[in-house]
Write a protein that holds these residues in place. Structure first.
Motif, PDB file in Angstrom:
ATOM      1  N   PHE A 145       0.828  -1.205   0.000  1.00 12.88           N
ATOM      2  CA  PHE A 145       0.000   0.000   0.000  1.00 12.88           C
ATOM      3  C   PHE A 145       0.864   1.257   0.000  1.00 12.88           C
ATOM      4  N   CYS A 146       1.892   1.252   0.842  1.00 10.08           N
ATOM      5  CA  CYS A 146       2.759   2.426   0.924  1.00 10.08           C
ATOM      6  C   CYS A 146       3.505   2.650  -0.392  1.00 10.08           C
ATOM      7  N   ILE A 147       4.045   1.568  -0.937  1.00  6.59           N
ATOM      8  CA  ILE A 147       4.786   1.697  -2.201  1.00  6.59           C
ATOM      9  C   ILE A 147       3.862   2.165  -3.322  1.00  6.59           C
ATOM     10  N   ALA A 148       2.626   1.609  -3.355  1.00  6.65           N
ATOM     11  CA  ALA A 148       1.673   2.002  -4.400  1.00  6.65           C
ATOM     12  C   ALA A 148       1.331   3.484  -4.288  1.00  6.65           C
ATOM     13  N   ALA A 149       1.114   3.936  -3.049  1.00  6.41           N
ATOM     14  CA  ALA A 149       0.796   5.352  -2.865  1.00  6.41           C
ATOM     15  C   ALA A 149       1.949   6.247  -3.307  1.00  6.41           C
ATOM     16  N   ILE A 150       3.186   5.829  -2.968  1.00  4.38           N
ATOM     17  CA  ILE A 150       4.364   6.615  -3.366  1.00  4.38           C
ATOM     18  C   ILE A 150       4.505   6.644  -4.878  1.00  4.38           C
ATOM     19  N   LEU A 151       4.325   5.485  -5.499  1.00  9.30           N
ATOM     20  CA  LEU A 151       4.445   5.421  -6.963  1.00  9.30           C
ATOM     21  C   LEU A 151       3.399   6.283  -7.649  1.00  9.30           C
ATOM     22  N   LEU A 152       2.169   6.246  -7.138  1.00  5.21           N
ATOM     23  CA  LEU A 152       1.120   7.072  -7.735  1.00  5.21           C
ATOM     24  C   LEU A 152       1.402   8.556  -7.528  1.00  5.21           C
ATOM     25  N   LEU A 153       1.966   8.880  -6.373  1.00  9.93           N
ATOM     26  CA  LEU A 153       2.333  10.281  -6.127  1.00  9.93           C
ATOM     27  C   LEU A 153       3.429  10.724  -7.093  1.00  9.93           C
ATOM     28  N   ILE A 154       4.407   9.829  -7.278  1.00  9.74           N
ATOM     29  CA  ILE A 154       5.478  10.142  -8.234  1.00  9.74           C
ATOM     30  C   ILE A 154       4.906  10.320  -9.632  1.00  9.74           C
ATOM     31  N   TYR A 155       3.981   9.424  -9.990  1.00  8.24           N
ATOM     32  CA  TYR A 155       3.379   9.519 -11.316  1.00  8.24           C
ATOM     33  C   TYR A 155       2.595  10.815 -11.473  1.00  8.24           C
ATOM     34  N   GLY A 156       1.795  11.154 -10.429  1.00 10.51           N
ATOM     35  CA  GLY A 156       0.924  12.316 -10.548  1.00 10.51           C
ATOM     36  C   GLY A 156       1.661  13.635 -10.522  1.00 10.51           C
ATOM     37  N   VAL A 157       2.785  13.683  -9.827  1.00  9.44           N
ATOM     38  CA  VAL A 157       3.494  14.963  -9.676  1.00  9.44           C
ATOM     39  C   VAL A 157       4.877  14.913 -10.325  1.00  9.44           C
ATOM     40  N   GLY A 158       5.673  13.972  -9.865  1.00  8.13           N
ATOM     41  CA  GLY A 158       7.066  13.934 -10.308  1.00  8.13           C
ATOM     42  C   GLY A 158       7.228  13.639 -11.788  1.00  8.13           C
ATOM     43  N   LEU A 159       6.417  12.704 -12.315  1.00 12.46           N
ATOM     44  CA  LEU A 159       6.581  12.337 -13.719  1.00 12.46           C
ATOM     45  C   LEU A 159       6.265  13.494 -14.638  1.00 12.46           C
ATOM     46  N   ASN A 160       5.183  14.235 -14.328  1.00 13.67           N
ATOM     47  CA  ASN A 160       4.831  15.389 -15.169  1.00 13.67           C
ATOM     48  C   ASN A 160       5.915  16.460 -15.127  1.00 13.67           C
ATOM     49  N   ILE A 161       6.447  16.691 -13.917  1.00 11.83           N
ATOM     50  CA  ILE A 161       7.525  17.681 -13.787  1.00 11.83           C
ATOM     51  C   ILE A 161       8.743  17.239 -14.589  1.00 11.83           C
ATOM     52  N   TYR A 162       9.057  15.964 -14.505  1.00 12.44           N
ATOM     53  CA  TYR A 162      10.206  15.445 -15.247  1.00 12.44           C
ATOM     54  C   TYR A 162       9.993  15.576 -16.757  1.00 12.44           C
ATOM     55  N   ARG A 163       8.808  15.214 -17.225  1.00 13.11           N
ATOM     56  CA  ARG A 163       8.527  15.314 -18.671  1.00 13.11           C
ATOM     57  C   ARG A 163       8.624  16.761 -19.140  1.00 13.11           C
ATOM     58  N   ASN A 164       8.103  17.689 -18.337  1.00 12.86           N
ATOM     59  CA  ASN A 164       8.160  19.104 -18.717  1.00 12.86           C
ATOM     60  C   ASN A 164       9.605  19.588 -18.777  1.00 12.86           C
ATOM     61  N   LYS A 165      10.436  19.116 -17.830  1.00 11.41           N
ATOM     62  CA  LYS A 165      11.843  19.510 -17.812  1.00 11.41           C
ATOM     63  C   LYS A 165      12.570  18.953 -19.026  1.00 11.41           C
ATOM     64  N   MET A 166      12.274  17.700 -19.397  1.00 17.74           N
ATOM     65  CA  MET A 166      12.910  17.099 -20.575  1.00 17.74           C
ATOM     66  C   MET A 166      12.503  17.834 -21.856  1.00 17.74           C
ATOM     67  N   ASN A 167      11.222  18.237 -21.935  1.00 18.91           N
ATOM     68  CA  ASN A 167      10.775  19.004 -23.107  1.00 18.91           C
ATOM     69  C   ASN A 167      11.518  20.329 -23.202  1.00 18.91           C
ATOM     70  N   ASN A 168      11.719  20.952 -22.044  1.00 21.32           N
ATOM     71  CA  ASN A 168      12.412  22.239 -22.021  1.00 21.32           C
ATOM     72  C   ASN A 168      13.864  22.080 -22.469  1.00 21.32           C
ATOM     73  N   ILE A 169      14.523  21.022 -21.973  1.00 25.17           N
ATOM     74  CA  ILE A 169      15.910  20.789 -22.362  1.00 25.17           C
ATOM     75  C   ILE A 169      16.011  20.514 -23.856  1.00 25.17           C
ATOM     76  N   MET A 170      15.050  19.746 -24.373  1.00 22.56           N
ATOM     77  CA  MET A 170      15.086  19.394 -25.796  1.00 22.56           C
ATOM     78  C   MET A 170      14.932  20.621 -26.691  1.00 22.56           C
ATOM     79  N   ILE A 171      13.938  21.477 -26.447  1.00 24.66           N
ATOM     80  CA  ILE A 171      13.724  22.641 -27.306  1.00 24.66           C
ATOM     81  C   ILE A 171      14.820  23.688 -27.103  1.00 24.66           C
ATOM     82  N   SER A 172      15.370  23.748 -25.865  1.00 23.03           N
ATOM     83  CA  SER A 172      16.482  24.673 -25.610  1.00 23.03           C
ATOM     84  C   SER A 172      17.720  24.264 -26.396  1.00 23.03           C
TER      85      SER A 172
END
Length: 563
Positions: free
Chosen positions: A26-53
């Motif tokens: 349960f704890c791992i699932a909650a952490i993974l979902l939190l990472i997916y909901g927040v961290g993954l989007n932030i990471y994808r946005n950062k990668m897009n920024n690096i790519m276009i830059s």
């Protein structure tokens, strides 16, 4: 107190572990979902920024390098001097544009602000663009490239690089390169993300959606967030190190209701799956782990009923199989020890019987007593000593409490025996003893030498005028050696080989009256280890030699059993 079975104990233990695992999942699932909901989007946005830059940096650097090339400056000055045609000028510029990342157009002006060459069409070469180029030419320094943005309403703008031109140290004109923002917008569309590229003054160069800009075509946002059409976007920002350019990339976080629904649905699915499988899993693990123990207990019970001949047959591939193997080894050792003790008792009993037969032989006693009687009648002063020796010898032979004695003790009684024989046969029997002082207190079997001396007297003395028996005892770091030799008739090779086979036969299956030497050899091995042995050597008409080799200290490996 009632005992709980090992299987039930395992089931309770596995169930407890299962509960811990469930909480961890349960704890791992909650952490993974939190990472997916927040961290993954932030990471994808950062990668897009690096790519276009990276595209901006590399694309603009290509034009900077092109403008600074000596060949490019030479061609531009030739065009300003009307030494080359418009076609050649277009060919030279287009050759570079074909290998460039970003598209562009060029305007070449002389010092009188006349347009000498333009890659724009007449429709694109508006008065507004002419004025912009004129102002850019006036603002450019003596050597540096001047960067600016040419804004076009409702369509992509252009990033402008204006560089002064010199011919022989004299200002000859300027070249303006209009890098289109359209290619940057296409990259954002193809990679499916929103973004805005501006200069440091806020003028927009390219935007994935121009409706995100304000009325002045500038990109305005509050902190790290941007609201567009009621939707919240997270912003990643990077600034070019070499150019007056700022890159913004935007990504929309997961909808809160959607995110909550995904979390609840995922946890419910995990809970249901683990709930169905948990009880079955603990039951199966308990059964699996207790099978080996149940089989082991069953085999041990069978051994208790059947005896030590049975061995445990357990093939599980785990520690229980190793335990079974060790129990089998222990049973082998116990059985071997039991057989050894039985054999030792049998030999001791047989040795005791033979010793009694030998020591209480009526002929021996009769002949000795007759000698004593005649000695008393003749007034022999030595007869008292003979009587004492006989008494001591009989007492030593009867006593059997101590199975192992010292060499000195056994040799003292052997000397009494030989003194009696010497008295009976007068000058026909002589003996000598050679013993090292360090051997006197060494352990040896009781009456280990007397049967050998008896054999010499019994089989050698009748054929000899004078029988000589030599006894030598010595030792080294590993063994105690006791050697008895005589000068009798000896034996031929065939008889010697037969006697050796008799001595080395441990099964006792050979029927013979010569038990003495074989029993001594067996007692040595059983009491002092398999490296202890008896060696028999004899030469026809020369004599016989018997050597006892007794291990001083038991060795753990590599025993020499070549006797």
């Amino acid at each position: 107190m009632a005992r709980i079975t090992y299987k039930k104990k395992l089931k309770i233990q596995f169930k407890r572990y299962y509960e811990y695992i469930l909480i961890a999942v349960f704890c791992i699932a909650a952490i993974l979902l939190l990472i997916y909901g927040v961290g993954l989007n932030i990471y994808r946005n950062k990668m897009n920024n690096i790519m276009i830059s990276d595209v901006v940096e590399k694309g603009f650097q290509e034009y900077t390098d092109f403008l600074n090339e000596a060949e490019t400056k030479n061609v531009l000055n030739q065009k300003l001097a009307h030494e080359i045609s418009n076609n050649y000028m277009a060919y030279y510029i287009n050759s570079f544009k074909r290998r460039a990342i970003l598209d562009s157009s060029f305007i070449l002006m002389d010092t009188s602000e006349n347009v000498i060459y333009s890659s724009f069409s007449d429709e694109e070469m508006t008065m507004r663009r002419r004025i912009f180029v004129k102002l850019a030419g006036e603002n450019v320094g003596d050597t540096n490239i001047y960067y600016s943005t040419y804004s076009q309403f409702n369509k992509s703008s252009e990033y402008v690089m204006t560089m002064p031109l010199y011919d022989d140290g004299e200002r000859s004109g300027s070249i303006s390169c209009f890098i289109s923002g359209t290619d940057l917008e296409k990259i954002m569309w193809e990679n499916k993300f929103d973004g805005v590229i501006t200069d440091t003054a806020g003028h927009t160069i390219a935007a994935a959606d121009w409706n995100m800009l304000d009325a002045m075509h500038k990109f305005s946002f509050d902190g790290g967030r941007f609201v567009y059409k009621g939707n919240l976007y997270r912003i990643a920002v990077s600034r070019s190190q070499n150019y007056d350019v700022v890159v913004y990339t935007l990504i929309q976080p997961l909808n809160s209701s959607q995110y909550t629904a995904v979390v609840i649905l995922t946890l419910v699915i995990i809970l249901v799956a683990l709930g169905f499988s948990g009880n079955y899993l603990t039951e199966w693990l308990a059964e699996l782990n207790s099978q080996s123990l149940d089989k082991l207990c069953s085999e041990i019970t069978e051994i208790q009923k059947s005896g030590m001949e049975k061995r445990i047959e357990l093939v599980t591939g785990d520690e229980f199989e190793d335990i079974a193997d060790r129990i089998n080894i222990m049973l082998d050792h116990l059985q071997a020890l039991n057989e050894k003790n039985i054999e030792l008792d049998r030999l001791n009993n047989q040795m005791e019987r033979l010793r009694l037969e030998a020591q209480f032989d009526p002929h021996f006693l009769y002949n000795t007593l007759e000698c004593i009687r005649y000695g008393v009648r003749l007034g022999d002063h030595n007869i008292d000593g003979i009587i004492l020796k006989l008494t001591s010898l009989l007492r030593y032979s009867i006593g059997a409490e101590d199975k192992i004695v010292t060499v000195g003790e056994d040799l003292a009684h052997l000397k009494d025996y030989m003194d009696i024989i010497q008295y009976r046969f007068e000058g026909r029997f002589i003996y000598n003893i050679d013993i090292s002082n360090d051997c006197i207190r060494r352990p040896c079997p009781r009456l280990c030498l007397q049967p050998i001396v008896e054999n010499s007297i019994k089989y050698a003395l009748p054929h000899q005028k004078k029988l000589e028996v030599g006894i030598k005892i010595w030792s080294d770091s590993d063994y105690l050696y006791l050697r008895v030799s005589d000068n009798g008739k000896g034996m031929d090779e065939e008889n010697l080989r037969g006697m050796r086979d008799l001595i080395n036969n441990e099964s006792g299956g050979i029927k013979t009256i010569h038990y003495g030497l074989r029993n001594i050899a067996r007692r040595l091995k059983l009491q002092f280890g398999p490296e202890s042995c008896l060696e028999l050597n004899s030469t026809k008409e020369e004599g016989t030699e018997v050597l006892l080799r007794i291990a001083i200290e038991r060795k753990s490996k590599d025993w020499d059993t070549s006797c």
